[in-house]
Design a protein around this motif. Structure first.
Motif, PDB file in Angstrom:
ATOM      1  N   ARG A 160      30.170  34.619  30.454  1.00 50.77           N
ATOM      2  CA  ARG A 160      31.092  33.632  31.127  1.00 50.77           C
ATOM      3  C   ARG A 160      32.406  34.457  30.873  1.00 50.77           C
ATOM      4  O   ARG A 160      32.806  35.012  29.828  1.00 50.77           O
ATOM      5  CB  ARG A 160      31.188  32.405  30.013  1.00 50.77           C
ATOM      6  CG  ARG A 160      30.349  31.082  30.515  1.00 50.77           C
ATOM      7  CD  ARG A 160      28.921  31.700  30.662  1.00 50.77           C
ATOM      8  NE  ARG A 160      28.041  30.598  31.367  1.00 50.77           N
ATOM      9  CZ  ARG A 160      26.724  30.963  31.827  1.00 50.77           C
ATOM     10  NH1 ARG A 160      26.228  31.678  31.763  1.00 50.77           N
ATOM     11  NH2 ARG A 160      26.117  29.610  32.320  1.00 50.77           N
ATOM     12  N   ALA A 161      33.183  34.338  31.886  1.00 46.61           N
ATOM     13  CA  ALA A 161      34.574  34.960  32.056  1.00 46.61           C
ATOM     14  C   ALA A 161      35.373  34.101  32.924  1.00 46.61           C
ATOM     15  O   ALA A 161      35.222  33.379  33.548  1.00 46.61           O
ATOM     16  CB  ALA A 161      34.186  36.418  32.599  1.00 46.61           C
ATOM     17  N   PRO A 162      36.803  34.226  32.565  1.00 44.95           N
ATOM     18  CA  PRO A 162      37.709  33.619  33.175  1.00 44.95           C
ATOM     19  C   PRO A 162      38.157  34.280  34.661  1.00 44.95           C
ATOM     20  O   PRO A 162      39.166  34.591  35.034  1.00 44.95           O
ATOM     21  CB  PRO A 162      39.282  33.712  32.275  1.00 44.95           C
ATOM     22  CG  PRO A 162      39.059  35.411  31.901  1.00 44.95           C
ATOM     23  CD  PRO A 162      37.270  35.387  31.395  1.00 44.95           C
ATOM     24  N   LEU A 163      37.212  33.771  35.449  1.00 48.91           N
ATOM     25  CA  LEU A 163      37.388  34.228  36.867  1.00 48.91           C
ATOM     26  C   LEU A 163      38.187  33.181  37.693  1.00 48.91           C
ATOM     27  O   LEU A 163      38.438  32.181  37.483  1.00 48.91           O
ATOM     28  CB  LEU A 163      36.107  34.425  37.578  1.00 48.91           C
ATOM     29  CG  LEU A 163      34.765  34.911  37.035  1.00 48.91           C
ATOM     30  CD1 LEU A 163      33.630  34.912  37.597  1.00 48.91           C
ATOM     31  CD2 LEU A 163      35.165  36.520  36.863  1.00 48.91           C
ATOM     32  N   ASP A 164      38.773  33.866  38.671  1.00 48.13           N
ATOM     33  CA  ASP A 164      39.945  33.139  39.318  1.00 48.13           C
ATOM     34  C   ASP A 164      39.470  32.724  40.854  1.00 48.13           C
ATOM     35  O   ASP A 164      39.567  31.634  41.304  1.00 48.13           O
ATOM     36  CB  ASP A 164      41.283  33.954  39.456  1.00 48.13           C
ATOM     37  CG  ASP A 164      42.011  33.984  38.098  1.00 48.13           C
ATOM     38  OD1 ASP A 164      41.923  33.091  37.490  1.00 48.13           O
ATOM     39  OD2 ASP A 164      42.642  35.102  38.160  1.00 48.13           O
ATOM     40  N   GLU A 165      39.062  33.550  41.664  1.00 48.52           N
ATOM     41  CA  GLU A 165      38.630  33.523  43.076  1.00 48.52           C
ATOM     42  C   GLU A 165      37.434  33.328  43.403  1.00 48.52           C
ATOM     43  O   GLU A 165      36.762  32.994  44.265  1.00 48.52           O
ATOM     44  CB  GLU A 165      39.304  34.845  43.972  1.00 48.52           C
ATOM     45  CG  GLU A 165      40.551  35.204  43.673  1.00 48.52           C
ATOM     46  CD  GLU A 165      41.402  33.975  44.229  1.00 48.52           C
ATOM     47  OE1 GLU A 165      41.017  33.292  45.167  1.00 48.52           O
ATOM     48  OE2 GLU A 165      42.718  33.806  43.711  1.00 48.52           O
ATOM     49  N   GLN A 166      36.237  33.408  42.345  1.00 47.17           N
ATOM     50  CA  GLN A 166      34.973  33.559  42.504  1.00 47.17           C
ATOM     51  C   GLN A 166      34.294  32.568  41.430  1.00 47.17           C
ATOM     52  O   GLN A 166      34.733  32.772  40.330  1.00 47.17           O
ATOM     53  CB  GLN A 166      34.364  34.836  42.721  1.00 47.17           C
ATOM     54  CG  GLN A 166      34.697  35.662  43.821  1.00 47.17           C
ATOM     55  CD  GLN A 166      34.107  37.044  43.591  1.00 47.17           C
ATOM     56  OE1 GLN A 166      34.699  38.142  43.135  1.00 47.17           O
ATOM     57  NE2 GLN A 166      33.328  37.469  44.385  1.00 47.17           N
ATOM     58  N   GLN A 167      33.067  32.062  41.797  1.00 44.46           N
ATOM     59  CA  GLN A 167      32.461  31.441  40.647  1.00 44.46           C
ATOM     60  C   GLN A 167      31.351  32.499  40.016  1.00 44.46           C
ATOM     61  O   GLN A 167      31.059  32.183  38.778  1.00 44.46           O
ATOM     62  CB  GLN A 167      31.385  30.327  41.355  1.00 44.46           C
ATOM     63  CG  GLN A 167      32.001  28.896  41.595  1.00 44.46           C
ATOM     64  CD  GLN A 167      33.189  28.961  42.426  1.00 44.46           C
ATOM     65  OE1 GLN A 167      33.223  29.295  43.406  1.00 44.46           O
ATOM     66  NE2 GLN A 167      34.378  28.378  41.920  1.00 44.46           N
ATOM     67  N   GLY A 168      30.823  33.349  40.509  1.00 42.22           N
ATOM     68  CA  GLY A 168      30.172  34.308  39.834  1.00 42.22           C
ATOM     69  C   GLY A 168      30.385  35.854  40.494  1.00 42.22           C
ATOM     70  O   GLY A 168      30.679  35.839  41.688  1.00 42.22           O
ATOM     71  N   ILE A 169      29.889  36.886  39.833  1.00 38.54           N
ATOM     72  CA  ILE A 169      29.841  38.218  40.357  1.00 38.54           C
ATOM     73  C   ILE A 169      28.700  38.827  39.804  1.00 38.54           C
ATOM     74  O   ILE A 169      28.330  38.952  38.467  1.00 38.54           O
ATOM     75  CB  ILE A 169      31.160  38.991  39.665  1.00 38.54           C
ATOM     76  CG1 ILE A 169      32.566  38.169  40.200  1.00 38.54           C
ATOM     77  CG2 ILE A 169      31.351  40.296  40.449  1.00 38.54           C
ATOM     78  CD1 ILE A 169      33.718  38.704  40.008  1.00 38.54           C
ATOM     79  N   LEU A 170      28.030  39.391  40.672  1.00 36.17           N
ATOM     80  CA  LEU A 170      27.099  40.535  40.085  1.00 36.17           C
ATOM     81  C   LEU A 170      27.855  41.653  39.888  1.00 36.17           C
ATOM     82  O   LEU A 170      28.215  42.629  41.012  1.00 36.17           O
ATOM     83  CB  LEU A 170      25.823  40.758  41.121  1.00 36.17           C
ATOM     84  CG  LEU A 170      24.828  41.644  41.037  1.00 36.17           C
ATOM     85  CD1 LEU A 170      24.070  41.431  40.011  1.00 36.17           C
ATOM     86  CD2 LEU A 170      23.931  41.712  42.132  1.00 36.17           C
ATOM     87  N   VAL A 171      28.018  42.021  38.514  1.00 33.67           N
ATOM     88  CA  VAL A 171      28.803  43.201  38.329  1.00 33.67           C
ATOM     89  C   VAL A 171      28.016  44.449  38.457  1.00 33.67           C
ATOM     90  O   VAL A 171      28.514  45.325  38.873  1.00 33.67           O
ATOM     91  CB  VAL A 171      29.254  43.046  36.652  1.00 33.67           C
ATOM     92  CG1 VAL A 171      29.988  44.252  36.423  1.00 33.67           C
ATOM     93  CG2 VAL A 171      30.307  41.806  36.338  1.00 33.67           C
ATOM     94  N   ASP A 172      26.796  44.482  38.003  1.00 35.06           N
ATOM     95  CA  ASP A 172      26.168  46.060  37.824  1.00 35.06           C
ATOM     96  C   ASP A 172      24.546  45.468  38.114  1.00 35.06           C
ATOM     97  O   ASP A 172      23.976  45.060  37.074  1.00 35.06           O
ATOM     98  CB  ASP A 172      26.396  46.578  36.740  1.00 35.06           C
ATOM     99  CG  ASP A 172      25.796  48.024  36.631  1.00 35.06           C
ATOM    100  OD1 ASP A 172      25.059  48.214  37.667  1.00 35.06           O
ATOM    101  OD2 ASP A 172      25.882  48.649  35.379  1.00 35.06           O
TER     102      ASP A 172
END
Length: 277
Positions: A58-70
Protein backbone atom coordinates in the motif's frame (compact mmCIF):
# COMPACT_ATOMS: atom_id res chain seq x y z
CA UNK A 1 9.11 -19.73 -2.10
CA UNK A 2 10.82 -18.64 -5.32
CA UNK A 3 8.87 -16.16 -7.43
CA UNK A 4 7.33 -17.39 -10.67
CA UNK A 5 5.86 -14.81 -13.05
CA UNK A 6 2.16 -15.82 -13.39
CA UNK A 7 1.87 -14.50 -16.93
CA UNK A 8 4.99 -16.31 -18.08
CA UNK A 9 3.84 -19.50 -16.38
CA UNK A 10 0.55 -19.29 -18.28
CA UNK A 11 2.17 -18.59 -21.65
CA UNK A 12 4.67 -21.43 -21.19
CA UNK A 13 1.77 -23.82 -20.71
CA UNK A 14 -0.79 -22.50 -23.20
CA UNK A 15 1.22 -20.45 -25.69
CA UNK A 16 0.97 -16.80 -26.66
CA UNK A 17 -2.28 -14.86 -26.45
CA UNK A 18 -4.22 -15.26 -29.66
CA UNK A 19 -7.51 -13.59 -28.74
CA UNK A 20 -9.30 -11.73 -25.97
CA UNK A 21 -10.89 -14.96 -24.72
CA UNK A 22 -7.45 -16.10 -23.57
CA UNK A 23 -7.74 -13.61 -20.68
CA UNK A 24 -10.61 -15.69 -19.24
CA UNK A 25 -8.43 -18.80 -19.59
CA UNK A 26 -5.67 -17.02 -17.67
CA UNK A 27 -8.12 -16.23 -14.86
CA UNK A 28 -9.06 -19.90 -14.66
CA UNK A 29 -5.37 -20.81 -14.68
CA UNK A 30 -4.75 -18.53 -11.68
CA UNK A 31 -7.72 -20.00 -9.83
CA UNK A 32 -6.88 -23.65 -10.47
CA UNK A 33 -3.14 -23.25 -9.88
CA UNK A 34 -3.78 -21.66 -6.50
CA UNK A 35 -6.47 -24.10 -5.41
CA UNK A 36 -9.19 -21.45 -5.34
CA UNK A 37 -12.85 -22.38 -5.59
CA UNK A 38 -15.58 -20.16 -7.02
CA UNK A 39 -17.04 -19.45 -3.59
CA UNK A 40 -16.79 -15.89 -2.24
CA UNK A 41 -14.87 -14.06 -1.10
CA UNK A 42 -11.95 -14.91 -3.40
CA UNK A 43 -8.73 -15.03 -1.38
CA UNK A 44 -6.10 -13.37 -3.60
CA UNK A 45 -3.36 -14.14 -1.07
CA UNK A 46 -3.46 -17.77 -2.24
CA UNK A 47 -2.41 -16.64 -5.71
CA UNK A 48 0.49 -14.63 -4.28
CA UNK A 49 1.57 -17.57 -2.13
CA UNK A 50 1.40 -20.08 -4.98
CA UNK A 51 3.55 -17.96 -7.32
CA UNK A 52 5.88 -16.71 -4.58
CA UNK A 53 4.73 -13.13 -5.11
CA UNK A 54 5.07 -10.48 -2.42
CA UNK A 55 1.78 -9.18 -1.07
CA UNK A 56 1.00 -5.89 -2.88
CA UNK A 57 2.27 -2.86 -1.00
CA UNK A 58 0.00 0.00 0.00
CA UNK A 59 1.38 3.39 -1.02
CA UNK A 60 0.17 7.05 -1.26
CA UNK A 61 -0.48 7.05 -5.01
CA UNK A 62 -2.01 10.14 -6.60
CA UNK A 63 -2.90 9.51 -10.23
CA UNK A 64 -3.33 5.73 -10.29
CA UNK A 65 -5.09 3.05 -8.25
CA UNK A 66 -2.27 0.56 -8.77
CA UNK A 67 1.13 0.12 -10.42
CA UNK A 68 2.98 -3.00 -11.54
CA UNK A 69 6.38 -1.76 -10.38
CA UNK A 70 8.57 -4.70 -11.32
CA UNK A 71 7.23 -7.75 -13.13
CA UNK A 72 10.56 -9.55 -12.60
CA UNK A 73 9.91 -9.65 -8.86
CA UNK A 74 6.11 -9.31 -8.81
CA UNK A 75 6.09 -6.03 -6.87
CA UNK A 76 2.74 -4.22 -7.07
CA UNK A 77 1.72 -0.94 -5.42
CA UNK A 78 -1.91 -0.26 -4.44
CA UNK A 79 -3.38 3.14 -3.53
CA UNK A 80 -3.53 3.03 0.25
CA UNK A 81 -6.47 5.35 0.84
CA UNK A 82 -8.85 3.60 -1.56
CA UNK A 83 -11.63 1.55 0.05
CA UNK A 84 -10.66 -2.08 0.64
CA UNK A 85 -13.09 -3.31 -2.02
CA UNK A 86 -11.52 -0.94 -4.56
CA UNK A 87 -8.06 -2.13 -3.54
CA UNK A 88 -9.10 -5.74 -4.14
CA UNK A 89 -10.30 -4.91 -7.65
CA UNK A 90 -7.04 -3.07 -8.35
CA UNK A 91 -5.09 -6.13 -7.20
CA UNK A 92 -7.08 -8.23 -9.65
CA UNK A 93 -6.39 -5.70 -12.40
CA UNK A 94 -2.64 -5.77 -11.77
CA UNK A 95 -2.63 -9.57 -11.85
CA UNK A 96 -4.06 -9.25 -15.37
CA UNK A 97 -1.34 -6.71 -16.24
CA UNK A 98 1.21 -9.45 -15.54
CA UNK A 99 -0.28 -11.48 -18.39
CA UNK A 100 0.08 -8.64 -20.91
CA UNK A 101 3.56 -7.91 -19.56
CA UNK A 102 4.59 -11.49 -20.29
CA UNK A 103 3.10 -11.29 -23.79
CA UNK A 104 5.05 -8.10 -24.49
CA UNK A 105 8.31 -9.50 -23.13
CA UNK A 106 8.18 -12.72 -25.13
CA UNK A 107 6.36 -11.79 -28.35
CA UNK A 108 8.44 -12.57 -31.40
CA UNK A 109 5.87 -12.28 -34.17
CA UNK A 110 4.16 -9.22 -35.59
CA UNK A 111 1.09 -11.33 -36.43
CA UNK A 112 0.23 -11.74 -32.74
CA UNK A 113 -2.59 -9.44 -31.60
CA UNK A 114 -1.60 -6.08 -30.16
CA UNK A 115 -4.27 -4.33 -28.13
CA UNK A 116 -4.48 -0.57 -27.69
CA UNK A 117 -3.84 0.73 -24.19
CA UNK A 118 -7.54 1.56 -23.57
CA UNK A 119 -8.63 -1.89 -24.76
CA UNK A 120 -5.94 -3.60 -22.66
CA UNK A 121 -7.19 -1.68 -19.61
CA UNK A 122 -10.74 -2.85 -20.35
CA UNK A 123 -9.55 -6.44 -20.61
CA UNK A 124 -7.68 -6.14 -17.31
CA UNK A 125 -10.83 -4.81 -15.64
CA UNK A 126 -12.88 -7.64 -17.13
CA UNK A 127 -10.33 -10.17 -15.95
CA UNK A 128 -10.42 -8.70 -12.44
CA UNK A 129 -14.21 -9.02 -12.41
CA UNK A 130 -13.98 -12.63 -13.62
CA UNK A 131 -11.44 -13.41 -10.91
CA UNK A 132 -13.24 -11.77 -7.99
CA UNK A 133 -16.81 -12.63 -9.09
CA UNK A 134 -16.62 -16.04 -10.81
CA UNK A 135 -19.48 -16.60 -13.23
CA UNK A 136 -20.25 -20.09 -11.92
CA UNK A 137 -21.21 -18.88 -8.45
CA UNK A 138 -22.12 -15.26 -9.15
CA UNK A 139 -24.68 -15.99 -11.86
CA UNK A 140 -26.36 -18.54 -9.59
CA UNK A 141 -26.82 -15.95 -6.84
CA UNK A 142 -28.18 -13.39 -9.31
CA UNK A 143 -30.65 -15.95 -10.69
CA UNK A 144 -31.86 -16.76 -7.17
CA UNK A 145 -32.05 -13.19 -5.84
CA UNK A 146 -33.00 -11.20 -8.94
CA UNK A 147 -31.50 -7.96 -10.21
CA UNK A 148 -31.91 -5.01 -7.84
CA UNK A 149 -29.88 -2.61 -5.75
CA UNK A 150 -30.65 -4.83 -2.75
CA UNK A 151 -29.12 -7.83 -4.51
CA UNK A 152 -26.17 -5.68 -5.54
CA UNK A 153 -25.48 -4.70 -1.93
CA UNK A 154 -25.84 -8.31 -0.77
CA UNK A 155 -23.42 -9.66 -3.36
CA UNK A 156 -20.98 -6.76 -2.91
CA UNK A 157 -20.74 -7.68 0.77
CA UNK A 158 -20.44 -11.39 -0.02
CA UNK A 159 -17.74 -11.05 -2.72
CA UNK A 160 -16.02 -8.06 -1.05
CA UNK A 161 -16.34 -5.95 -4.18
CA UNK A 162 -17.63 -2.43 -4.73
CA UNK A 163 -21.33 -1.92 -5.33
CA UNK A 164 -20.68 -0.42 -8.75
CA UNK A 165 -18.45 -3.28 -9.93
CA UNK A 166 -20.98 -5.77 -8.58
CA UNK A 167 -23.90 -4.15 -10.42
CA UNK A 168 -21.95 -4.06 -13.68
CA UNK A 169 -21.17 -7.77 -13.25
CA UNK A 170 -24.89 -8.39 -12.69
CA UNK A 171 -25.61 -6.77 -16.06
CA UNK A 172 -23.04 -9.04 -17.72
CA UNK A 173 -24.33 -12.28 -16.23
CA UNK A 174 -27.98 -11.65 -15.32
CA UNK A 175 -31.09 -12.43 -17.33
CA UNK A 176 -34.22 -10.39 -17.90
CA UNK A 177 -34.63 -6.88 -19.26
CA UNK A 178 -32.53 -4.53 -17.12
CA UNK A 179 -30.24 -1.55 -17.71
CA UNK A 180 -27.76 0.18 -15.42
CA UNK A 181 -27.44 3.89 -16.24
CA UNK A 182 -25.22 6.54 -14.66
CA UNK A 183 -26.38 10.16 -14.92
CA UNK A 184 -24.49 13.42 -14.33
CA UNK A 185 -25.00 17.12 -15.02
CA UNK A 186 -23.34 18.02 -18.30
CA UNK A 187 -23.58 19.90 -21.58
CA UNK A 188 -23.70 18.36 -25.01
CA UNK A 189 -20.56 19.01 -27.05
CA UNK A 190 -22.33 21.50 -29.30
CA UNK A 191 -23.69 23.35 -26.25
CA UNK A 192 -20.25 23.55 -24.65
CA UNK A 193 -18.86 25.15 -27.82
CA UNK A 194 -21.40 27.97 -27.91
CA UNK A 195 -20.37 31.49 -26.92
CA UNK A 196 -23.39 31.94 -24.69
CA UNK A 197 -23.29 29.68 -21.60
CA UNK A 198 -25.96 26.98 -21.52
CA UNK A 199 -27.48 25.42 -18.39
CA UNK A 200 -26.28 21.91 -17.67
CA UNK A 201 -28.84 19.12 -17.68
CA UNK A 202 -28.90 15.74 -16.00
CA UNK A 203 -27.68 13.44 -18.80
CA UNK A 204 -26.61 9.87 -19.38
CA UNK A 205 -22.89 9.52 -18.65
CA UNK A 206 -22.58 5.80 -19.37
CA UNK A 207 -24.83 2.77 -19.53
CA UNK A 208 -24.77 -1.00 -19.74
CA UNK A 209 -27.55 -3.55 -20.00
CA UNK A 210 -28.36 -7.23 -19.84
CA UNK A 211 -28.37 -9.30 -23.00
CA UNK A 212 -32.18 -9.53 -22.71
CA UNK A 213 -32.80 -5.75 -22.53
CA UNK A 214 -36.05 -4.88 -24.34
CA UNK A 215 -35.93 -1.10 -23.97
CA UNK A 216 -34.06 -0.42 -27.19
CA UNK A 217 -31.05 1.80 -27.76
CA UNK A 218 -29.99 4.01 -24.84
CA UNK A 219 -28.25 7.09 -26.27
CA UNK A 220 -25.36 8.65 -24.40
CA UNK A 221 -25.93 12.26 -23.27
CA UNK A 222 -29.74 11.94 -23.38
CA UNK A 223 -31.21 14.24 -20.74
CA UNK A 224 -33.94 13.43 -18.22
CA UNK A 225 -36.81 15.69 -17.19
CA UNK A 226 -37.10 17.36 -13.80
CA UNK A 227 -40.20 15.33 -12.88
CA UNK A 228 -38.39 12.00 -13.18
CA UNK A 229 -37.56 9.87 -10.14
CA UNK A 230 -33.99 9.94 -11.39
CA UNK A 231 -33.88 13.73 -11.23
CA UNK A 232 -35.57 13.63 -7.82
CA UNK A 233 -32.84 11.32 -6.51
CA UNK A 234 -30.25 13.82 -7.76
CA UNK A 235 -31.94 16.90 -6.33
CA UNK A 236 -32.76 15.42 -2.91
CA UNK A 237 -29.88 12.97 -2.43
CA UNK A 238 -32.43 10.31 -1.41
CA UNK A 239 -33.01 6.99 -3.15
CA UNK A 240 -36.19 6.67 -5.22
CA UNK A 241 -38.19 3.74 -6.56
CA UNK A 242 -41.32 3.55 -8.66
CA UNK A 243 -42.78 3.16 -12.12
CA UNK A 244 -42.51 5.84 -14.76
CA UNK A 245 -42.29 6.45 -18.47
CA UNK A 246 -38.85 7.50 -19.67
CA UNK A 247 -38.17 9.20 -22.99
CA UNK A 248 -34.93 7.82 -24.41
CA UNK A 249 -35.09 9.95 -27.55
CA UNK A 250 -36.72 7.52 -29.94
CA UNK A 251 -39.77 6.54 -27.90
CA UNK A 252 -41.31 6.18 -24.46
CA UNK A 253 -40.25 3.21 -22.30
CA UNK A 254 -42.34 2.00 -19.38
CA UNK A 255 -39.86 1.24 -16.59
CA UNK A 256 -39.67 0.26 -12.99
CA UNK A 257 -36.98 2.62 -11.71
CA UNK A 258 -34.51 2.36 -8.85
CA UNK A 259 -32.37 5.47 -8.46
CA UNK A 260 -29.72 6.44 -5.94
CA UNK A 261 -27.50 9.50 -5.63
CA UNK A 262 -23.78 8.82 -5.42
CA UNK A 263 -20.45 10.61 -5.59
CA UNK A 264 -17.81 9.67 -8.17
CA UNK A 265 -14.69 11.58 -7.18
CA UNK A 266 -15.86 15.19 -7.00
CA UNK A 267 -18.81 14.59 -9.33
CA UNK A 268 -22.39 14.25 -8.06
CA UNK A 269 -24.21 11.51 -10.00
CA UNK A 270 -27.27 9.31 -9.99
CA UNK A 271 -27.08 5.58 -10.58
CA UNK A 272 -30.30 4.03 -11.87
CA UNK A 273 -31.55 0.54 -12.54
CA UNK A 274 -34.25 0.37 -15.22
CA UNK A 275 -36.43 -2.73 -15.34
CA UNK A 276 -38.65 -3.32 -18.38
CA UNK A 277 -41.26 -6.09 -18.25
Amino acid sequence: MQYRHPGEAFLSRYGMLQSETDVAQYVEFLRQSSGLSDQPPIDLSRIYHHFGMPTPLRAPLDEQQGILVDSATGIILIKENDPIVRQRFTEGHELMELLFDAQTQTRTSSVLPHWSEPRKEQLCDQGAADLLMPESSFATYVSQLGISFTTGRTLAHLYQTSLLATLIRMMQLGSGSHALVMWHRALKQEEANRDRPQPKKLRIWWRTRTKDWLGGFIPKNKSIGSKSLIFLAYSTGRSQTGNEQIDLGWGIVDCQVEAMAMQIGDKSCVLSLLHVA
